[in-house]
Design a protein around this motif. Structure first.
Motif, mmCIF file in Angstrom:
data_model
loop_
_atom_site.group_PDB
_atom_site.id
_atom_site.type_symbol
_atom_site.label_atom_id
_atom_site.label_comp_id
_atom_site.label_asym_id
_atom_site.label_seq_id
_atom_site.Cartn_x
_atom_site.Cartn_y
_atom_site.Cartn_z
ATOM 1 N N ILE A 280 0.907 -1.100 0.088
ATOM 2 C CA ILE A 280 -0.054 0.027 -0.033
ATOM 3 C C ILE A 280 0.819 1.312 0.035
ATOM 4 O O ILE A 280 0.409 1.990 -0.855
ATOM 5 C CB ILE A 280 -0.961 0.116 1.152
ATOM 6 C CG1 ILE A 280 -1.970 -1.176 1.024
ATOM 7 C CG2 ILE A 280 -1.718 1.429 1.243
ATOM 8 C CD1 ILE A 280 -2.789 -1.273 2.220
ATOM 9 N N ARG A 281 2.086 1.201 0.796
ATOM 10 C CA ARG A 281 2.955 2.351 0.664
ATOM 11 C C ARG A 281 3.383 2.816 -0.537
ATOM 12 O O ARG A 281 3.269 3.865 -0.994
ATOM 13 C CB ARG A 281 3.999 1.938 1.604
ATOM 14 C CG ARG A 281 5.086 3.222 1.813
ATOM 15 C CD ARG A 281 4.703 4.271 2.536
ATOM 16 N NE ARG A 281 5.636 5.323 2.773
ATOM 17 C CZ ARG A 281 5.453 6.631 2.568
ATOM 18 N NH1 ARG A 281 4.349 7.002 2.290
ATOM 19 N NH2 ARG A 281 6.526 7.236 2.506
ATOM 20 N N LYS A 282 3.873 1.521 -1.387
ATOM 21 C CA LYS A 282 4.164 1.833 -2.614
ATOM 22 C C LYS A 282 3.223 2.262 -3.633
ATOM 23 O O LYS A 282 3.418 3.087 -4.504
ATOM 24 C CB LYS A 282 4.837 0.569 -3.204
ATOM 25 C CG LYS A 282 6.031 0.101 -2.558
ATOM 26 C CD LYS A 282 6.750 -1.402 -3.138
ATOM 27 C CE LYS A 282 7.836 -1.853 -2.522
ATOM 28 N NZ LYS A 282 8.442 -2.992 -3.330
ATOM 29 N N LEU A 283 1.975 1.634 -3.441
ATOM 30 C CA LEU A 283 0.744 2.385 -4.361
ATOM 31 C C LEU A 283 0.554 3.805 -3.778
ATOM 32 O O LEU A 283 0.406 4.732 -4.912
ATOM 33 C CB LEU A 283 -0.278 1.299 -3.816
ATOM 34 C CG LEU A 283 -0.466 0.241 -4.561
ATOM 35 C CD1 LEU A 283 -1.496 -0.444 -4.120
ATOM 36 C CD2 LEU A 283 -0.125 -0.061 -5.947
ATOM 37 N N VAL A 284 0.638 4.313 -2.547
ATOM 38 C CA VAL A 284 0.548 5.555 -2.233
ATOM 39 C C VAL A 284 1.679 6.639 -2.714
ATOM 40 O O VAL A 284 1.226 7.695 -3.375
ATOM 41 C CB VAL A 284 0.287 5.625 -0.707
ATOM 42 C CG1 VAL A 284 0.443 7.224 -0.335
ATOM 43 C CG2 VAL A 284 -0.948 4.924 -0.044
ATOM 44 N N VAL A 285 3.056 6.040 -2.442
ATOM 45 C CA VAL A 285 4.021 6.912 -2.899
ATOM 46 C C VAL A 285 3.939 7.173 -4.572
ATOM 47 O O VAL A 285 4.230 8.223 -5.042
ATOM 48 C CB VAL A 285 5.355 6.296 -2.600
ATOM 49 C CG1 VAL A 285 6.626 6.853 -3.163
ATOM 50 C CG2 VAL A 285 5.479 6.536 -0.973
ATOM 51 N N SER A 286 3.459 6.080 -5.328
ATOM 52 C CA SER A 286 3.294 6.274 -6.939
ATOM 53 C C SER A 286 2.434 6.827 -7.274
ATOM 54 O O SER A 286 2.306 7.186 -8.455
ATOM 55 C CB SER A 286 3.548 4.934 -7.446
ATOM 56 O OG SER A 286 2.289 4.106 -6.976
ATOM 57 N N GLY A 287 1.487 7.373 -6.407
ATOM 58 C CA GLY A 287 0.380 8.258 -6.848
ATOM 59 C C GLY A 287 -0.823 7.448 -7.292
ATOM 60 O O GLY A 287 -1.745 7.897 -7.939
ATOM 61 N N LEU A 288 -0.984 6.118 -6.875
ATOM 62 C CA LEU A 288 -2.169 5.237 -7.495
ATOM 63 C C LEU A 288 -2.941 5.194 -6.111
ATOM 64 O O LEU A 288 -4.343 4.943 -6.620
ATOM 65 C CB LEU A 288 -1.554 3.739 -7.988
ATOM 66 C CG LEU A 288 -0.614 3.831 -8.973
ATOM 67 C CD1 LEU A 288 -0.119 2.469 -9.016
ATOM 68 C CD2 LEU A 288 -1.238 4.584 -10.247
ATOM 69 N N ALA A 289 -2.792 5.314 -4.989
ATOM 70 C CA ALA A 289 -3.684 5.455 -3.968
ATOM 71 C C ALA A 289 -3.530 6.450 -2.935
ATOM 72 O O ALA A 289 -2.516 6.980 -3.195
ATOM 73 C CB ALA A 289 -3.609 3.883 -3.221
ATOM 74 N N THR A 290 -4.470 6.693 -2.402
ATOM 75 C CA THR A 290 -4.555 7.893 -1.294
ATOM 76 C C THR A 290 -4.669 7.298 0.216
ATOM 77 O O THR A 290 -5.607 6.329 0.114
ATOM 78 C CB THR A 290 -5.422 9.045 -1.658
ATOM 79 O OG1 THR A 290 -5.130 9.187 -3.136
ATOM 80 C CG2 THR A 290 -5.581 9.987 -0.604
ATOM 81 N N SER A 291 -3.971 7.656 1.123
ATOM 82 C CA SER A 291 -4.234 7.107 2.481
ATOM 83 C C SER A 291 -4.915 8.228 3.275
ATOM 84 O O SER A 291 -4.481 9.637 3.115
ATOM 85 C CB SER A 291 -2.693 6.951 3.125
ATOM 86 O OG SER A 291 -2.951 6.823 4.577
ATOM 87 N N ILE A 292 -5.876 8.028 3.963
ATOM 88 C CA ILE A 292 -6.987 8.930 4.612
ATOM 89 C C ILE A 292 -6.634 8.432 6.178
ATOM 90 O O ILE A 292 -6.889 7.314 6.497
ATOM 91 C CB ILE A 292 -8.387 8.563 4.300
ATOM 92 C CG1 ILE A 292 -8.556 8.747 2.801
ATOM 93 C CG2 ILE A 292 -9.317 9.471 4.810
ATOM 94 C CD1 ILE A 292 -8.327 9.839 2.048
ATOM 95 N N PRO A 293 -6.150 9.476 6.739
ATOM 96 C CA PRO A 293 -5.990 8.955 8.377
ATOM 97 C C PRO A 293 -7.147 9.282 9.186
ATOM 98 O O PRO A 293 -8.274 9.845 8.417
ATOM 99 C CB PRO A 293 -4.884 10.142 8.748
ATOM 100 C CG PRO A 293 -5.245 11.505 7.810
ATOM 101 C CD PRO A 293 -5.419 10.609 6.424
ATOM 102 N N GLY A 294 -7.048 8.924 10.425
ATOM 103 C CA GLY A 294 -8.284 8.917 11.229
ATOM 104 C C GLY A 294 -8.898 7.572 11.435
ATOM 105 O O GLY A 294 -8.704 6.564 10.843
#
Length: 156
Positions: free
Chosen positions: A47-61
């Motif tokens: 998931i981190r790789k997907l977020v860093v590459s701009g394919l996914a977004t992490s929503i905190p909380g």
């Protein structure tokens, strides 16, 4: 070149994100549950790789999770492969040809250049093909429809 199983897991995650209502993030608990048998820490790396590459977004909380960062039709398989595996380079030119045939001078150098060019062309064709394959097309081909189903994976 051998792709890792993390690529398959990333595609599963992106397929889930593609069919999830983009206003409702998928929780990491759900991703862990659905990718049963994969360690939680490994899923986090993917998931981190997907977020860093701009394919996914992490929503905190507490009501956070993950969403798709772009529309599925804007995500191609090359982006996914490169996010997980890095740039596609299938020929690891280590200079062996020049070493083995050093007594042949320019012939060895030409051989090394030729082999490098052949593999670069193969890589170009491979990456070009992957670039044409989009996430939505992959899902459509799998389910036999040209619209993505709406599934709330958090409720399944």
């Amino acid at each position: 070149m051998k792709l890792t199983k993390g690529l398959e897991q990333a595609i599963c995650i992106l397929a889930m994100l593609s069919t999830q209502d983009n206003h409702i993030p998928i929780t990491s608990r759900v991703l862990n549950s659905r990718l049963n048998g994969t360690s939680h820490s490994y899923i986090r790396k993917i998931i981190r790789k997907l977020v860093v590459s701009g394919l996914a977004t992490s929503i905190p909380g507490s009501s956070g999770g993950f969403r798709l960062a772009k529309q599925p039709e804007k995500i191609n398989l090359l982006e996914i492969v490169e996010a997980l595996e890095g740039e596609i380079v299938t020929y690891p030119n280590s200079g062996m040809i020049n070493q083995v045939f050093s007594d042949l001078g320019e012939t060895a150098s030409n051989g090394e250049k030729m082999l490098t060019m052949v593999f670069e062309e193969a890589d170009n064709q491979y990456t070009s093909f992957l670039k044409q394959q989009t996430l939505d097309q992959l899902i459509w081909s799998t389910i036999g429809r040209t619209e993505l189903p709406a599934i709330d994976w958090n409720e399944k």
